[in-house]
Structure formats: C-alpha cells, structure tokens
Design an enzyme around this catalytic site. Structure first.
Site, PDB file in Angstrom:
ATOM      1  N   GLY A   6       0.789  -1.221   0.000  1.00 15.57           N
ATOM      2  CA  GLY A   6       0.000   0.000   0.000  1.00 15.57           C
ATOM      3  C   GLY A   6       0.821   1.270   0.000  1.00 15.57           C
ATOM      4  N   LEU A   8      -4.485  -5.718  -4.217  1.00 13.42           N
ATOM      5  CA  LEU A   8      -3.377  -4.755  -4.233  1.00 13.42           C
ATOM      6  C   LEU A   8      -2.042  -5.392  -3.818  1.00 13.42           C
ATOM      7  CD1 LEU A   8      -2.635  -1.732  -4.583  1.00 13.42           C
ATOM      8  CD2 LEU A   8      -3.040  -1.465  -2.127  1.00 13.42           C
ATOM      9  N   ASP A   9      -1.032  -5.236  -4.679  1.00  7.40           N
ATOM     10  CA  ASP A   9       0.341  -5.657  -4.377  1.00  7.40           C
ATOM     11  C   ASP A   9       0.439  -7.142  -4.056  1.00  7.40           C
ATOM     12  OD1 ASP A   9       1.159  -3.018  -4.729  1.00  7.40           O
ATOM     13  OD2 ASP A   9       0.917  -2.521  -2.612  1.00  7.40           O
ATOM     14  N   ALA A  10      -0.481  -7.931  -4.577  1.00  4.80           N
ATOM     15  CA  ALA A  10      -0.506  -9.352  -4.250  1.00  4.80           C
ATOM     16  C   ALA A  10      -0.299 -10.253  -5.461  1.00  4.80           C
ATOM     17  CB  ALA A  10      -1.840  -9.701  -3.571  1.00  4.80           C
TER      18      ALA A  10
END
Lengths: 274, 274, 274, 274
Positions: D191, D217-219
C-alpha cells in the site's frame, strides 16, 4: 534421489532429441534438465539431466549414441555419495563448515579422510569421526606421497585452507580433482597474504574463490566466488575475520555443487548448473 | 544544509575535545560527526563534522588551533555546490547517470563542462544544458591542454568512461582531483578490455571501481567498488551490459561522496565517511 | 581493549565538547567515536566512544555532567566479556554458529548456560563445555521460571531458534535483554512457518532478522537483517537450507554487536554503530 | 535472434523427447533450453526453448502434439519486439530508466505509448519520441477508458510508479498483462508510503518488487525483487533516494525478462528462466 546423466560434446543439431528419446525408451522420466552451449567457436554442448524411473546402469546401452556425437559422458547413481579427502593446516573454519554441512545433510558427500600438517586439527576430525592423518609438510615428497595414498580412496580432494603448495608432480599423479579455497576474489591477490595485500591496496570489497587446482598457482577453473563490503575502519585482522565467513560459504557451495555433479569443465572455465 | 569541517592530522589525545570546544564557542551545533584513527603507525586522525548555527567562515579563527595539532583542514559552506568537468568518450551510460542524479538533486554538485572525444556526446550535453567541448584525442598535447583549461574552472574532473590515458604531465599540472570509473573490481583486470579479460578467466563476479586518478594506471586510491554475480551463460556482451549497471552506480556514489567531502585520503587508501 | 562510554540523551549544543573535555581531563584518549542525532523531533543524541589511557571506573565522576544533559549512560570495561544464556529447541545451526564464533574469538562474550526443550542439544552444549539445562516446555510456567533463574546469571539471552513464545509475564520479569532470530525479513512472514509462507507467496528473496524480544510477536527493535536470492526451482526444504545460512550470519552479527555495546535503542528502532 | 517456444502443461514422461524430436524434424537447432517441473502436486511442466534454423511459423504443425500433452504453448519470432504502454505519475526515474535501456538496446521492446496523470512527464516522452497521453485521474472511469484504449495497441503495460490503483473492472477488461513496481520488498509494506512504513519499523534493508498486477493490491505474482542495506542515519528521504535505485534496476530486469518471454506463470508464483 534421481539419477544423473552428464554430457559434454561438440555442438550439433539433434543432441537433445536423441538423448531424451534414449531416456524415454529406457523408461526414464526427466525430472530436471540443464543445458548450455558455449558462445565461442567451436561451440561445445553441455547437458546435465536428472531422471527417475530407470536405474543408473545405462552406460553400456548409451555407448553407441555417445560415440556418434563424440560425447564425454557419465551416468551417476543418485543414491551414491562422493568420498572427500579433506586437507587443512592450522585454521579450522573451512573443514569445520564442511563437516557441519555434511552432518546436517546439506552436502551429499562423506569425508573419508582428514589430512593436516598441524596436530590441532585432530580434535575436529575426531569430533566428526573422520580418520585423521598428520602429515609432515617439512618433507614435501613424503607428505605428498601420503596425501596421494589417501586421495586414491576418495572421489575428490578439498584443500580447506591447506597452506602448502602441491607440486606439479603430485597434481599429475593424483587421479581425482582437487578443489581449493583462495582467500581473495581471484585473479586479484594471488599467492600469500591476500588480506594484507587487500588492506594495503585499500579495496572496498574482499572475497573468496573456490577453484579446481592446476599446476599454475591460483589459476585453475573457478567454481564460485563471493565478496563482502569492507571499509577504512577494518584492519587486517578484521578483514580476516570477515573473510573467513566468505571462505566458508563459497567453499561449501563449491563442494556441494561438485558433489552433485553440477560443475562441468569448459577449458579453463566452468559451467555450473547450480 | 549544515556546514562541514574536514580535518586530517597526526593522532594525539585531546583533538576532539579541542575541536568540539572551538565549534561550541563559535556558536556551532554539531549535527553529525564521523571520526577515524588509522590502525597502522604512525596513526593518523581523520574527522568530518557537520555543524549548524554558525557560518562557515571560521578558517582564520581556526588557524592557531590547527597549527598546534599540525592539521590539514578545511571549512566547507554547506550551501556551496562543487563544479564538475565531465570527460567521456563514446559510451553515454556513465555521464548520463551522473547528469540524471544531479538533476534529481541526488548529487549536490553541478556539471559545468562536458568534454568528449566523440561528437555523439553532444546531444547528451545539450539535453542537460551543459557546455560541450569536442576534443581531438589524436593530438594528445592539444587535447590535454584543452581539458586542463576546462578543469581550471571546475572543482574536480570525472572520467565517466573516458577511454584515453591522461599523461603524467597533465596530472601534475591539473590542480583539481580526477575520479575515474574502471570497469573491473581492481586490482583485477587492470587496463584494456576488462570484461574480455573477465570472460577469459571465467570469473563468477564482475565489478566496477571508482578511484582517484594517479600517474600509475588504475592504481590510485579506491573510493568505492561493487560487483555482480555472473555465470557461464553470459558472453562478453552480456558482461558489458550487466557491468554498465555497476559502473553507473559505483561512479555515482563516488561522485556524490566526493561532492559532500566524505572522502579523505590516507596515503593510497581512502577514508570514506559515507 | 579500549573501554567504552555509551550515552543517550536529548539533543542540545555542546554535548560532544563537554564529554570529550571530560575524557581528556580524565587522561583518556578517544580512539574511536560514533555519534548520531535522530532525524525526527524531539531529536535525540546517541554517542559511543572507545577510549584508552584511563580506567573504566569513571561512572561517579561523570554523574554531574550526565545529570546536566539528562543522559542515560554507562561506562563499560573493555576487558569484560558479557555472559550469554543460549536458548534453543531442536535445530542446532544457530547455537552452533555462536559457540564456534565465541571459541574463535570473533564474538567477545561467553556462553554461561544453554537451555533447550529438546535433549538433542545436550551434546552440543557438552562439546563446548557449556552447562546444559533441559527444560520442559509443556509446562510453560515451570519452563519460564527455570529460564528466568538462568537469565539472572547472564547479561543477555539469545533465542537461537527457540521455537516457544515467551510470555509477557516472563519478559516483564526478565531483567536482561533477549535477542531473537526470526527466519524471515520482517515485517514479512511474522509467526510460524515463514519459509512455507515465503514459498507460497513466491518471493524471490528470503531472509532473516535479529531483533530484541518484546511482548508483541516479532515486532521488537530490529538489530540486523539480511536476504538471499531464491528462485522457482527451490522447494520449501531448499529455502530452509539456504535460510539457515542467513540465520547464522545475521544472529552472529547481532550478538557480536550487542556484546560490544554497539546497539542503542531509539524507541522501537535501533542505532547500530557497527 | 533465435526464435522461442514456450510450453506449460501437466508433467508426464516423454515431453522433452517429443518436443525436441519435433523441432529436429522441423530443421530447428536448439541453442538454449530451460526446463522446470514444479515441486508440488499436481506437478506442472514448464519449458522455454530458443532455436535457430527454422522459422517461427510452427504453430499449426505443433497443434496435435500440443493437444496430446494438454499444452499451453506459443512460438515467438525472435526478431519481433514487444510493444509497451508506459504508465507513470510524477516521478520520472522508472520510465526514464526503461526508455534509456530500450534505446541502449538492453531491453528488446519498444515503448509505443506513455500515459501519465502529471503533465511534467511530457518532456521525457518527447525526448524519447514516444507518443504522450495526459490522463485525468480525477475521473477514474474516463482515465481507465483512455488507458485501455492505448493498452489495446500494446503487448503489455508497465506501471512505472503510476500512483493510482487500477480498478478490478479495468483489469478484467485489459487484454494484456500489466507489470507494476512496488517500492518495498513485498509482502512487507503493502500500500501507501512504504518508505515511511519502513522507516517507522526500523528495518535494516529496503527493497523493491516487480510483479504482475492482479485485483488484490500488491498481491500478484512476483517477477523480481531486490534490497539494499540501510542504517539508522538515513531518514525517509534518504530511503527514497536509495530505494529509487532499486526500483529502477528491479523494474528494468522484470520488463527485460517479460519482453524475452522468460517469465511463466505457475498459479500465483512465477517461473523465471533468467
């Protein structure tokens, strides 16, 4: 443990097709395969295959295919463990790291002998129940004769900070390869006292190099190297302390890879299928 | 930006006490301080102090204290930016990295001139609005005379892959230091074609070295070095490609540190208060 | 070995001048000094000085100066060696590395006790002649009572892959700091099975973190971390094998630095004068 | 440039034999081959072959063999260059690095569009003669519609520090993959403001992660990561400065590897034949 097939030969079309067909026909399933073709002419082909489902006794059946492609090759039983003759002098960190990693199961090999020209090494050999041989390096011919005798019972020799130079005569007669750890990033700081040389030159990194031993000092094929950052605050003793950590790690990796037949020779360079 | 005081002198008790008392009396608050005493005799003392709260014009007031301790010293105004003369040949990655980092504010200095012996560099100089000087390296005396003329307007020279050797005469006459980037981990692979030398030797790491230029080729005091792992699959061109990344990073760090007065000379070694 | 003075206090002008004058007046020569001022308000001042030429018994004489600046401080005799209580479970690589570095003289401290909840650790303790205490982790209050008893005889506790969580009650009552090695790069992969978590997430680096133990799991001040590159070919066991090397190195560095009073606390962050 | 064949399928015996025989029969010579079999059940097989001597138009002839082994596969013409749509916001270091590596020939792809929600990016796009599209991120549906329009003309999208979150709807409709650079070593510091998070946590390393974008997100699957050591002296701005160097290098590697079809998906993990 899968078995292994290691091949080196001149490059030409069709090698992989023929080898993989051979293995398939023999009932073998390829579980891992690494291949390399050298960049410079004449191009050479290098292959390391791990296979399951067939036993490792395929040498004879493979002979005619191998002849056709002028292959140097060997099948290796994945269950077999290579036998190591350790050589050391006064510093224990390198043989100790190897013995630990062998005991932990991280290196798939066995130390079958431990020769040193300093009696302090005996307790380390005893602790790991490896037969110890005290050698008298003041009489080099006798020392090398004894080392040679023990090397004949091993698959390879590891110079784990053995501080004597092995003669060209010894190297010619020794039938198994020898791996040395040099305490610098070669080709910098060949020879004696590399940490002092490094301090004097004011380098900002120090390192270690594992290589096969050849008659020319510190000039054999490099298996692995690594470095650590250093700075102006570190004196020679501190460089040595930090350097020992690199020596241990680099030598252990090289011994592990050699034990698993991951290192192939390409002239004075190595192909490492790590 | 804090101001700086840089000191080198023979080691003896009481230096820090006297210097910090001087700064306190001058109304300066030390916001950062780095100190080093060399390990070998005769021990030398190195100090870099960042201070606020007083202006940087303390040179005269400091003179008697400095004399007492036989100090070499300088006060540096933290707001001042050093002036760089860039030198390059045909490859743009090093000057470009420096110009980017200067524009981004990461290097506290300004490029006041860009001299190159290849006209292709002009567009890069133009893009960053740096005066460009095309030099004719086929006439070395004339080329060096022109470089010297521009160097006189700079605080230091950066050889950003400038592929010509500067003469001893030039170095003697050039009043400002010069930083070079060599594309190997020195002292390995001195001189020409280090990537080809590295490939031939079969090393498993390649690197770059930033150093001050001295008359002996690639033998000056090292400011910074770094390496990257390489393997058998990489040909010379791939080594060059990867190496360029190290060259850019190492040279930029060295230029940044020099610009901030973080690099002190200790004979042929450096003290880097990074 | 030089003696040490360690200071933490609110930042204000003149601290270095006063402290260095105090040491000079006491006949002490500063041989090394590290200083840091924290960036965020209220700014704090951290100092670690090594000095020679005076003995370490300056605590009382320093008291009034310390009071004036609201300092937390201690003088440490450079000849004294800190006493370590080792805690481990079933895996031997971390305590083994520490014991070997202690024996080699690389860590300036002594293991005065070795407590483990697995009897296999006894032989390692015996080999290094460290008193061994088998604890029964199935009864946590009794286990922690025994650990506490041994901790009282030590200067700090090292959790060298001790796989039990220490209760908040224990941590409150334990008068000495405890250093833990966690087998991931925190704050990623807190808690159990970090290598399996890492494999599942598909990360390309794995790491280890040494930190001071606080009641919140794996959330205490970080002393050191390091990582290694990994790739798709490595299964969880291979991650563990490689990771053990990082764990050993990172924990040994943290223990070495703590033993030499190089780690100062700044809230939940650390200042490490390495 | 050799052509490429990329294959993913359930593992079973004989795949390599059949594929290499197919290529041999088509007149193709394998110049490089990388193979991987996943460790967890059901085991999957991944292959990337570079071949010469035949053209790349073998898709139809390969269909029946592919069907037999349930392969997902593609032949790629080695002379073709993938088309990139760049997305950025206000910081230029990532798109700049990519554009320079493309121009230097280090990345085998072309930037066919450059969309940004900050007008300052225009000059960078102009400098490299890439069509620039200013998007208005305050109206996300319109912004995403415009990005989608440009993405349709590209082979993949690169989020080079684009600081807006793409909606799940966009990701569902976008027919080409998107690579993002996140400025931390994931899964840590997901994040916003990862450098501030890193500073607050007091980590001793910072890093960057290149990954495929997925709705969470960001995964998404990680392509590459790297870290750098940091210490207590560095404030958040210094972490950002150092971190930018990692971001540039990691993103450039990921884009290079994707452009050369070296990244294969294995669920949420990647197989990277680098």
């Amino acid at each position: 443990m899968p078995h292994r097939l290691i091949i080196t030969c001149p490059d030409q079309p069709g090698i992989i097709a023929r080898v993989s067909q051979f293995l398939f026909d023999a009932g073998a399933n390829i579980v891992h395969s690494d291949q390399h073709t050298s960049a410079s002419e004449p191009r050479r082909f290098f292959l390391r295959v791990e296979f399951e489902g067939a036993d490792a006794e395929l040498t004879d059946r493979f002979a005619s295919l191998a002849a056709q492609f002028a292959m140097t090759y060997r099948f290796v039983n994945g269950a077999a463990r290579k036998k190591i003759l350790l050589l050391a002098s006064r510093e224990s960190h390198c043989p100790q790291e190897l013995l630990w990693q062998i005991r932990a199961g991280d290196i798939q090999a066995d130390a079958v002998g431990f020769a040193a020209n300093h009696p302090e090494m005996q307790s380390l050999a005893d602790e790991f129940q490896v037969p110890f041989h005290l050698i008298d390096s003041s009489d080099r011919p006798a020392a090398e004769a004894e080392i040679l005798r023990h090397a004949l019972a091993a698959d390879f020799v590891v110079l784990a900070r053995y501080m004597q130079i092995l003669s060209e005569d010894f190297l010619t007669r020794c039938p198994v390869p020898a791996i040395n750890i040099h305490h610098s990033f070669l080709p910098a700081f060949v020879g004696a006292n590399p940490y002092r040389q490094a301090f004097t030159r004011g380098v900002k990194i120090i390192g270690a190099t594992a290589h096969y031993v050849t008659p020319e000092l510190d000039a054999g094929p490099i298996i692995d190297q690594d470095v650590q950052r250093v700075d102006h605050r570190m004196d020679v003793n501190e460089l040595k302390r930090i350097g020992r950590l690199s020596e241990r790690m680099v030598l252990a990796r090289a011994v592990k890879w050699h034990s698993e037949d991951r290192v192939l020779l390409d002239g004075n360079r190595t192909v490492v299928f790590s």
